[in-house]
Design an enzyme around this catalytic site. Structure first.
Site, short mmCIF file in Angstrom:
data_model
loop_
_atom_site.label_atom_id
_atom_site.label_comp_id
_atom_site.label_asym_id
_atom_site.label_seq_id
_atom_site.Cartn_x
_atom_site.Cartn_y
_atom_site.Cartn_z
CD GLU A 22 3.28 6.59 -16.68
OE1 GLU A 22 4.12 7.42 -16.30
OE2 GLU A 22 3.59 5.42 -17.03
NE ARG B 220 8.76 1.70 -13.22
CZ ARG B 220 7.58 2.09 -12.77
NH1 ARG B 220 7.11 1.59 -11.64
NH2 ARG B 220 6.86 2.97 -13.44
CG ASN C 11 2.20 4.71 -6.80
OD1 ASN C 11 2.05 5.40 -5.81
ND2 ASN C 11 1.19 4.17 -7.44
CG LEU D 148 0.00 6.75 -3.19
CD1 LEU D 148 -0.99 7.37 -4.17
CD2 LEU D 148 -0.34 7.15 -1.77
CD GLU D 149 1.67 -1.68 -6.41
OE1 GLU D 149 1.02 -2.57 -6.98
OE2 GLU D 149 2.70 -1.18 -6.90
#
Length: 431
Positions: free
Chosen positions: A62, A276, A342, A344-345
């Protein structure tokens, strides 16, 4: 008696009953540079000067996704300072990295931990911070904190509002509490129409809900990659390199098996493995050692030699650097049923993206990338190996998929402007 909020009273009683367990968790997640008292709304450190806007993000992902909003708020509100809060230790570390490394110690931006949602702690925090505007990112709906904002006269916005089908089913079990909590939200900016419908089904007012799109598409599109990415690209030149980012417990073993199969066709292939959570770095290193992999650890400054098969990216805040140094990206949390991370990165960096099938938490961003041919979902280890082999033998395909991803992201942008306009309208309405 009719004015007593019984659902919130029961929720608070449950929190107090669970306080020993919660306290143990907080003690374990301590960050040395922060006081544990922040979890009770005390010793918040040096707050930025008033007037203040408060933005809350749950954790690492986030904070990363909120960076464009943070930068936009600092520009849009030059008289205001911004207080960023997080719930987790890793979120705090990511926030520190953002402030110190990427935003160059911006004088109007500070960070502290969000207090636990005990009524007294919530009231203490809101009274101390006295924000002119409170912004919750995605699904951070804390009943006592939002009630404290309402009592203080602070307008509350939920931005990048996300409510997955799985989360919606959980919240339906506490529907009265959620309805009372959402009644304290003055504006809800949902990522999609489906998210908006689920929020409204839980009690969000339709006239206070808008569909603005996903802020995650506002990720920057680097023109040439970072200096460190370029250095690694030169160092690994000639080797097929794939980067598995944001991997989770139970997933690394599957990825290592995929790499073992990949080596049959590409014996010099390199897997860059990036767990992660920092607390699992040593665990994943031990797994690689137990499976007899030739492993180098980035945190130890160990070089990648021709014999290295796995490069463990066990540092914080360098995922984009490592994505930029590979030919293909796999985004974790998706070969095991955890909802994904994510995608998109790496797409923004012009990389072809692979993901497992468990990606429901990012359905809104997966669909445009998949439609553009920039993202491929793989069902299992065998399908992952096939997808990697296809791309390593066809560099032109990698380039085409990478460009398609960047184009898809650009086409979806605009949520940031719509979010900032909505927040400004809310601020004017409350004055």
């Amino acid at each position: 008696m009719g004015r007593i909020n019984w659902p919130r009273l029961g929720y608070s009683a449950a929190l107090y009953a669970l306080s020993p367990l919660i306290g143990w968790r907080i003690w374990r997640e301590q960050v040395p540079t922060y006081s544990r008292w922040q979890r009770l709304g005390r010793r918040l450190g040096k707050l930025p000067t008033p007037p203040r806007i408060w933005l809350h993000c749950a954790s690492v992902g986030e904070v990363r996704a909120a960076r464009p909003l943070i930068e936009g708020l600092l520009v849009r509100y030059p008289r205001h300072s911004l207080l960023l809060t997080t719930m987790t230790a890793t979120g705090a570390q990511q926030a520190q990295a953002l402030i110190e490394q990427q935003l160059d110690h911006h004088p109007r931006l500070a960070h502290c931990f969000l207090p636990l949602d005990f009524p007294s702690a919530a009231k203490r925090f809101v009274h101390r911070v006295a924000p002119e505007l409170a912004i919750m990112f995605e699904t951070e709906l804390w009943p006592n904190l939002l009630d404290a904002c309402q009592q203080h006269g602070t307008p509350v916005a939920v931005v990048n509002g996300r409510l997955s089908p799985r989360a919606f089913k959980r919240y339906q079990k506490i529907a009265p509490l959620m309805a009372r909590t959402l009644a304290n939200v003055d504006w809800l900016a949902a990522k999609s129409a489906d998210d908006a419908r689920r929020f409204e089904a839980l009690g969000a007012a339709p006239d206070k809900t808008a569909v603005v799109g996903s802020l995650k598409f506002e990720v920057g599109l680097p023109s040439g990659g970072s200096v460190e990415s370029e250095r690694l690209l030169l160092e690994w030149e000639g080797r097929p390199v794939w980067v598995a980012g944001s991997t989770r417990d139970g997933e690394e073993a599957l990825l290592l098996e995929a790499h073992r199969q990949l080596l049959h066709q590409f014996p010099d292939a390199l897997l860059v493995l990036v767990p992660r959570h920092p607390q699992r770095f040593d665990e994943v290193a031990a797994l690689c050692e137990a499976k007899k992999w030739e492993t180098s650890r980035r945190s130890q400054g160990e070089p990648v030699t021709p014999a290295t098969q796995v490069y463990l990216g066990d540092t914080l805040g360098e995922l984009a650097v490592l994505y930029g140094a590979g030919q293909v990206a796999f985004v974790g949390g998706s070969l095991v049923p955890l909802g994904g991370h994510n995608v998109l990165e790496p797409a923004a960096l012009g990389k072809p993206v692979l993901s497992g099938p468990f990606i429901e938490n990012f359905a809104d961003v997966v669909e445009p990338l998949e439609a553009a041919g920039a993202l491929t979902l793989v069902a299992d280890v065998g399908a992952l190996v096939d997808a990697l082999q296809c791309r390593f033998v066809d560099p032109k395909r990698c380039l085409q998929e990478g460009l398609a991803g960047q184009s898809a992201i650009k086409a979806q942008q605009g949520a940031l402007a719509r979010t900032l306009e909505g927040l400004e309208a809310l601020s004017r309405a409350e004055r």
